[in-house]
Design a protein around this motif. Structure first.
Motif, PDB file in Angstrom:
ATOM      1  N   PHE A  85      38.761  30.773  46.145  1.00 12.34           N
ATOM      2  CA  PHE A  85      37.573  30.912  46.996  1.00 12.34           C
ATOM      3  C   PHE A  85      37.376  32.389  47.335  1.00 12.34           C
ATOM      4  O   PHE A  85      38.309  33.198  47.246  1.00 12.34           O
ATOM      5  N   ASP A  86      36.132  32.722  47.720  1.00 23.57           N
ATOM      6  CA  ASP A  86      35.836  34.060  48.240  1.00 23.57           C
ATOM      7  C   ASP A  86      36.056  34.039  49.744  1.00 23.57           C
ATOM      8  O   ASP A  86      35.538  33.163  50.445  1.00 23.57           O
ATOM      9  N   ARG A 116      25.991  31.052  50.733  1.00 26.26           N
ATOM     10  CA  ARG A 116      26.447  30.509  49.455  1.00 26.26           C
ATOM     11  C   ARG A 116      27.981  30.492  49.401  1.00 26.26           C
ATOM     12  O   ARG A 116      28.588  29.551  48.896  1.00 26.26           O
ATOM     13  N   LYS A 117      28.638  31.529  49.923  1.00 31.02           N
ATOM     14  CA  LYS A 117      30.107  31.608  49.969  1.00 31.02           C
ATOM     15  C   LYS A 117      30.669  30.494  50.857  1.00 31.02           C
ATOM     16  O   LYS A 117      31.664  29.846  50.516  1.00 31.02           O
ATOM     17  N   THR A 141      30.356  27.157  49.070  1.00 30.63           N
ATOM     18  CA  THR A 141      31.374  27.036  48.017  1.00 30.63           C
ATOM     19  C   THR A 141      32.740  26.731  48.624  1.00 30.63           C
ATOM     20  O   THR A 141      33.487  25.880  48.114  1.00 30.63           O
ATOM     21  N   SER A 181      32.715  23.047  49.820  1.00 39.74           N
ATOM     22  CA  SER A 181      32.755  22.064  48.727  1.00 39.74           C
ATOM     23  C   SER A 181      34.123  22.070  48.036  1.00 39.74           C
ATOM     24  O   SER A 181      34.637  21.005  47.651  1.00 39.74           O
ATOM     25  N   THR A 182      34.732  23.251  47.877  1.00 35.44           N
ATOM     26  CA  THR A 182      36.078  23.333  47.277  1.00 35.44           C
ATOM     27  C   THR A 182      37.093  22.604  48.142  1.00 35.44           C
ATOM     28  O   THR A 182      37.942  21.850  47.635  1.00 35.44           O
ATOM     29  N   VAL A 237      27.640  21.684  53.628  1.00 34.56           N
ATOM     30  CA  VAL A 237      27.031  21.849  52.299  1.00 34.56           C
ATOM     31  C   VAL A 237      25.588  21.349  52.303  1.00 34.56           C
ATOM     32  O   VAL A 237      24.688  21.976  51.725  1.00 34.56           O
ATOM     33  N   ASP A 277      22.514  23.694  51.370  1.00 38.34           N
ATOM     34  CA  ASP A 277      21.789  23.357  50.129  1.00 38.34           C
ATOM     35  C   ASP A 277      20.309  23.078  50.385  1.00 38.34           C
ATOM     36  O   ASP A 277      19.479  23.234  49.474  1.00 38.34           O
ATOM     37  N   LYS A 334      21.294  27.402  44.232  1.00 35.35           N
ATOM     38  CA  LYS A 334      22.601  27.724  43.647  1.00 35.35           C
ATOM     39  C   LYS A 334      22.727  29.187  43.242  1.00 35.35           C
ATOM     40  O   LYS A 334      23.824  29.680  42.972  1.00 35.35           O
TER      41      LYS A 334
END
Length: 721
Positions: free
Chosen positions: A71-72, A94-95, A98, A101-102, A134, A138, A143
């Motif tokens: 991940f970032d 967005r980070k 992500t 969701s991870t 998320v 979204d 994306k």
């Protein structure tokens, strides 16, 4: 409560292990966490960490591999969300999406495969699963990290109008471009972009003939960039719409930030969870490289590391394609202190560090390279005194520092402590330092602490042999090549092989022999005994298990070889002494020869006598005058030798008398004559008698003739009969 000092971590090179683990992490936060790994303070948390790493290692071999957890980092975003009324840029959302969701995917996976990864799932169960983050992001951000057109009705309307205006701008610009190009006012490039606006590339000489706004020129000044008058109105309208779009996006981002802000604690948990998994993954990769496993953790006070490898040395040797020798070490209540001795560069310190580092790694949640039947228990403290720890800042010498360290040991040492001391007692006078070290060792022993020390001191080896619950050990040494074998053998002390190694390195035997004479006889005998025992052990170590039936015969052969070696050694010593004596005599002879030649030339007797006396005085100065006690001892020894000789002489006389008393029946000697085939009593060659003169016979052997006394000849026929 487990408490291990920073000094112990440094002494055992624990940071080097952490650097290797850190390099295996996928994230920067994981790398930082790996470098901060320290021994756990309670057993329950430690066992969870060990089991998590063990489970991750198993994932390398089964079909249910743990999914990606990279991940970032959102550390910057977390700080901003903590500030009221602040808002994040669109890329930050967005980070966050992500990351969320991870985390969700990994939480679901571990829950699904709880049978495979129960401890990892137990860690994941502490984190909340939610899709709200998320979903919120979204709905606003696509994306590619851009705000969606339908993020709000106002934004949709603005962007639709912008598209209409852009169409009008392009249409009007196209008309102006065609018109001015037909008149020949434009350069070959025809058009360009200035300040993100479409402009005509007008030749400088025609710039006054083209209606519009000049926005710039080329570097040479040959081209003027003009926005046509027909598009100016639409451009201003487009700029106004872009401003409205920017304002609407800011409003949307603020609204989205306020929606995400309640999830801030959960985002922190997500990042912490994924970075923890990243560290577990790095530890598993490291365990895979060093063949690390989880040994049995017992409540019983016993440490048994079978076929243990030093991980740093193992990886270095693996890179160089060199062999690493494993060690097997056991500490228990009935054998709680090991004193390792042996030659320098034989692996004593590595063996000591191996035990300490593996125990430290295990108590930090890292799997260790040992045999699967190994076991250990947890120590509250691991105390170390390794290397030359001079303290320049505090003006302490090595020995002063070690004494200060020993004082700390005495304060903290108990039955839940393991102490590791390298070169115990060194730094001071061998007799005094050795005595103090002996007292320290006795104190640690009585406190029932577990420990390993390395030493060259004979008194510590003797003490380890005398204490019921302590034992000696040695690093094995090849007695033929005088090379270390890097194998630890429990049960007996090791010799330093001081004189043997010196001899191998070219030190003259005469000097070594003189050095031996300067040492106390008891010490020499003790070290020699240790060396002999060590040689025997190395021989037995090389013997195959399949040859146990011939063990008795092997021992007898070993003793014979030892006696032969002793005799050879004694002969070598005597030959060396004889050689030294002969060299001395040759030297004196050469001196006297030089003086004689000098006298032959000058006939000066006074100078001759002076030179001769000078030689005599020099040689006498090297001789030591025996004390009355030594003279008396020498006389007594001579008397004893004379008495022994007399006894032997009497025995020989008795034997001779007995032989004389016994009647000797002599066989009649045959009468020899010319032509008889004869041979000598102690020979094998047969010849014939050619002549007999005065009790002597001339015997012809075919190739040569010989005159022999008749008493020394016998008939061949008589021999055959």
């Amino acid at each position: 409560m487990i408490s291990i000092t920073e000094k112990t971590l440094q002494d055992l090179q624990f940071p080097t292990v952490l650097e290797t683990i850190s390099a295996g992490c996928n994230t920067d936060i994981g790398k930082e966490k790996a470098l901060k790994i320290t021994p756990f303070r309670d057993k329950e948390t430690l066992m969870q960490a060990l089991m998590q790493t063990s489970e991750y290692v198993s994932s390398f071999e089964n079909n249910n591999a743990i999914p990606n957890h990279g991940f970032d980092a959102i550390t910057h975003e977390i700080k901003f969300l903590a500030i009221e009324d602040s808002f994040l840029e669109v890329g930050s959302f967005r980070k966050i999406a992500t990351l969320s969701s991870t985390s969700n995917f990994l939480l679901n996976f571990l829950k699904k495969f709880d049978d495979y990864y129960p401890n990892l799932n137990a860690r994941a169960a502490r984190v909340e699963y939610t899709k709200d983050i998320v979903t919120l992001i979204d709905a606003i951000v696509d994306k590619y990290g851009e705000i969606k057109d339908n993020a709000s009705p106002a934004l949709l309307s603005i962007r639709q109008n912008m598209n209409i205006v852009r169409g009008k701008v392009n249409q009007s610009f196209g008309v102006a471009l065609s018109h001015n190009n037909s008149l020949g006012y434009l350069d070959d490039i025809k058009e360009s972009f200035v300040q993100n606006r479409r402009v005509l590339a007008v030749l400088a000489m025609y710039r006054r003939k083209v209606k519009g706004s000049i926005l710039g020129s080329s570097k040479t000044g040959s081209i003027a960039y003009i926005e046509p008058e027909a598009t100016l109105q639409y451009s201003r309208e487009l700029a106004n719409l872009e401003y409205e779009e920017k304002e609407e996006i800011t409003r949307i981002l603020k609204q989205l930030s306020n929606s995400i802000r309640p999830f801030l604690p959960l985002l922190i948990e997500y990042q912490d969870f994924l970075s923890d998994i990243d560290v577990v993954s790095a530890k598993a990769k490291y365990a895979n490289r060093i063949d690390g496993i989880l040994p049995t953790i017992t409540e019983e006070r016993r440490l048994f590391f079978r076929e243990a490898y030093h991980p740093i040395l193992y990886l270095n040797n693996k890179q160089k394609n060199e062999v690493t020798h494993p060690q097997t070490i056991e500490l228990k209540q009935e054998n709680r202190i090991i004193v390792i001795s042996g030659p320098n560069a034989g692996g004593k310190t590595i063996s000591l560090k191996t035990v300490g580092l593996l125990q430290l790694m295990l108590q930090s949640g890292i799997l260790i390279p040992v045999h699967e039947r190994s076991e250990t228990f947890l120590f509250d403290r691991i105390l170390t005194d390794i290397g030359d720890n001079q303290s320049i800042e505090n003006h302490l010498s090595t020995y002063s520092y070690r004494l200060k360290n020993m004082n700390y040991f005495l304060k903290k040492c108990n039955k839940k402590t393991m102490f590791l001391i390298d070169e115990f007692g060194t730094g001071s006078d061998p007799e005094l330092g050795g005595a103090l070290a002996e007292i320290f060792l006795e104190e640690f022993y009585h406190r029932e602490a577990f420990g390993i020390i390395t030493t060259h001191y004979s008194n510590l080896k003797i003490l380890a042999n005398e204490l019921p619950f302590a034992t000696n050990a040695n690093m094995m040494f090849d007695e033929k090549s005088l090379e270390p074998m890097y194998k630890l053998a429990l049960g007996q002390a090791g010799s330093s092989f001081t004189f043997e190694v010196a001899l191998k390195n070219g030190i003259p035997f005469g000097l070594i022999n003189r050095a031996k004479k300067k040492i106390e006889v008891g010490k020499v005998r003790f070290d020699k005994t240790i060396a002999t025992l060590q040689k025997e052990r190395s021989k037995l170590e090389k013997t195959s298990i399949n040859l146990k039936e011939e063990e008795t015969r092997a021992r007898e052969e070993s003793k014979k070889m030892e006696n032969i070696n002793t005799r050879i050694q004694q002969k070598l010593e005597s030959y060396q002494e004889l050689y030294d004596s002969n060299q001395k005599i040759i030297y004196i002879g050469q001196k006297i020869d030089d003086i004689a030649e000098k006298y032959f030339n000058n006939k000066n007797k006074k100078e001759l006598i002076g030179e001769f006396l000078k030689i005599v005085e020099i040689e006498n100065s090297k001789r030591k005058k025996a004390t009355p006690k030594e003279v008396k001892a020498k006389v007594e020894k001579q008397k004893e030798i004379i008495a022994e000789v007399q006894v032997k002489v009497e025995e020989i006389r008795k034997e001779k008398k007995e032989k004389k008393l016994k009647p000797v029946v002599e066989k009649p000697k045959p009468i020899l004559k010319v032509g008889d085939r004869v041979r000598m009593l102690d020979g094998r060659s047969v010849g014939s008698i050619d002549a007999i003169e005065k009790n002597k016979a001339t015997v012809n052997y075919g190739i040569f003739t010989s005159k022999v006394s008749l008493d020394e000849l016998e008939l061949v026929e008589a021999v055959k009969k």
